[in-house]
Motif scaffolding. Structure first.
Motif, PDB file in Angstrom:
ATOM      1  N   ASP A  61      28.023 -39.097 -17.958  1.00 17.15           N
ATOM      2  CA  ASP A  61      29.736 -39.577 -17.619  1.00 17.15           C
ATOM      3  C   ASP A  61      30.021 -40.502 -18.554  1.00 17.15           C
ATOM      4  N   ARG A  63      32.523 -42.370 -18.557  1.00 17.70           N
ATOM      5  CA  ARG A  63      32.692 -43.494 -17.961  1.00 17.70           C
ATOM      6  C   ARG A  63      31.791 -44.650 -17.694  1.00 17.70           C
ATOM      7  N   ALA A 291      29.847 -49.242 -15.229  1.00 14.44           N
ATOM      8  CA  ALA A 291      30.791 -48.530 -15.133  1.00 14.44           C
ATOM      9  C   ALA A 291      32.081 -49.295 -15.761  1.00 14.44           C
ATOM     10  N   GLU A 293      35.338 -48.303 -15.696  1.00 17.33           N
ATOM     11  CA  GLU A 293      36.252 -48.237 -14.752  1.00 17.33           C
ATOM     12  C   GLU A 293      35.847 -47.896 -13.279  1.00 17.33           C
ATOM     13  N   VAL A 295      34.614 -45.605 -10.306  1.00 17.74           N
ATOM     14  CA  VAL A 295      33.963 -44.265 -10.268  1.00 17.74           C
ATOM     15  C   VAL A 295      33.527 -44.178  -8.983  1.00 17.74           C
ATOM     16  N   ALA A 304      34.387 -51.124 -11.656  1.00 16.33           N
ATOM     17  CA  ALA A 304      34.330 -51.557 -13.262  1.00 16.33           C
ATOM     18  C   ALA A 304      33.413 -52.700 -13.191  1.00 16.33           C
TER      19      ALA A 304
END
Length: 400
Positions: A61, A63, A291, A293, A295, A304
């Motif tokens: 991912d 992110r 992270a 953001e 998630v 985040a």
């Protein structure tokens, strides 16, 4: 789950008499939830992922970041600095795209078919040389010193164009970098020593290129600083990991004689065996993502800035992915393990590591059919004090 108190630390202790199993507590955590709140040594409260599915999800991912300055180490002694800093130029494993993409593309271009073929031939030659030396020496030998370590050491030296005679200059310092008990001062000194060695090497390659990866990279637009940090990364990654996989695999096979007998009886099992040993042993304990953001993950919100530590051993022993995961089964189609990671940061040298294992393990077993431990199993010195798991020494003997 978010209201439960966090796990106080990443489990690292292994059960007595079970050197091949993951640290105790990981399986129980995975059973309770694939994502657990965890307290980090620096006071950060993040997460621990223990399932195979969740591990692959996090690592794939975008992110979730691999950037060094964002991460919190899950165990003491992993980072040399109290406050994480951005990765220096060239340290691509601790970067995100587009920087990571640029370095990765340049490095991938150096692993040509011709170079990999030549390295494969050299692995076979080096393996034969060390088997001959073991035979001349005769039992008993420490397999780590006589076989498991020198083969990948010579391979990575030839890959980077490092004179093999110079390996002692960086070998001990590299060990200090992986030792969990090293102080910040010791780690910084070790880092500076290896860094200085690679810097000398880069200057030599600039002046007189040879046919190796580091010389090839001098023909690009990379700066000296970038080249030094790339060389440092490749040297560290290629020196210790494969050596420990070879030695720990031999130990595991000797402790599972029925599996060893099956492999001897059917060499076509070799590829399955290598993948199963990578899954079963999982010598890399974890990797870390952060992270970028908020998630939603496994039904909870990862905010985040929160670190997610991914347990490689727990993921590779997940019964939801691998039937009877705590059993070593060399006939198992073990594809899909995450021993080399997953996603864009999956190990760049994984195919070379597989070649080394495919050559070194069968050759050793063929040369010494009566190979056995020379000490009681509980006397084998395990690397519980090192980041990369394995054995410090593996005394073996055989019939003359």
């Amino acid at each position: 789950m978010t209201s439960s108190p966090p796990v106080p630390a990443l489990p690292v202790e292994r059960a007595p008499g079970r050197p091949f199993d993951p640290p105790e507590g990981l399986a129980e955590l995975r059973t309770r939830s694939p994502l657990t709140r965890m307290a980090y040594p620096d006071g950060h409260v993040g997460w621990l992922a223990t399932s195979h599915t969740l591990t692959r999800e996090v690592l794939a991912d975008p992110r979730f970041s691999a950037r060094a300055e964002l991460r919190h180490a899950p165990i003491p002694g992993v980072a040399a600095a109290d406050r994480p800093r951005p990765a220096p130029p060239g340290s691509f494993t601790a970067m995100d795209p587009p920087e990571h993409t640029r370095y990765r593309r340049l490095l991938t271009g150096q692993f040509t078919v011709r170079r990999v073929r030549r390295l494969t031939e050299r692995i076979e030659e080096v393996t034969a040389e060390h088997l001959d030396a073991m035979d001349r020496h005769g039992p008993t030998v420490d397999l780590v010193e006589a076989y498991a370590h020198p083969i990948p050491a010579q391979v990575v030296c030839e890959l980077l164009g490092v004179p093999y005679a110079d390996r002692a200059r960086f070998q001990q310092h590299a060990m200090d970098l992986f030792r969990l008990g090293s102080s910040t001062e010791e780690m910084m000194a070790a880092y500076a020593a290896v860094h200085g060695f690679v810097h000398e090497l880069v200057l030599a390659k600039r002046a007189a290129p040879t046919d190796d990866v580091l010389s090839g990279l001098t023909a690009t637009d990379l700066t000296d600083e970038e080249l030094v940090n790339i060389g440092f990364t490749l040297l560290g990654a290629g020196l210790d990991t494969t050596a420990n996989m070879v030695a720990l695999s031999v130990f595991a096979l000797l402790r599972h004689p029925e599996q060893l007998a099956a492999l001897r009886a059917d060499p076509s099992l070799t590829d399955h065996a290598i993948e199963e040993l990578l899954r079963y042993l999982s010598i890399i304990p974890f990797t870390i993502r952060v992270a970028l953001e908020d998630v939603e993950l496994a039904g909870v919100l990862v905010k985040a800035g929160e670190s997610v530590t991914v347990s490689i051993p727990a993921a590779n022993r997940d019964p939801e992915r691998f039937a009877d995961p705590d059993t070593l089964d060399l006939s198992r189609p073990a594809g899909g393990h995450v021993a080399f990671g997953h996603g864009i940061h999956q190990c760049l040298g994984q195919q070379l590591a597989r070649v080394e294992l495919r050559v070194a393990l069968p050759a050793l077993l063929d040369r010494f059919p009566s190979l056995r431990l020379a000490v009681a199993p509980d006397e084998v010195a395990m690397r519980t004090d090192m980041l990369i798991y394995g054995v410090h020494r593996l005394p073996v003997d055989w019939d003359r």
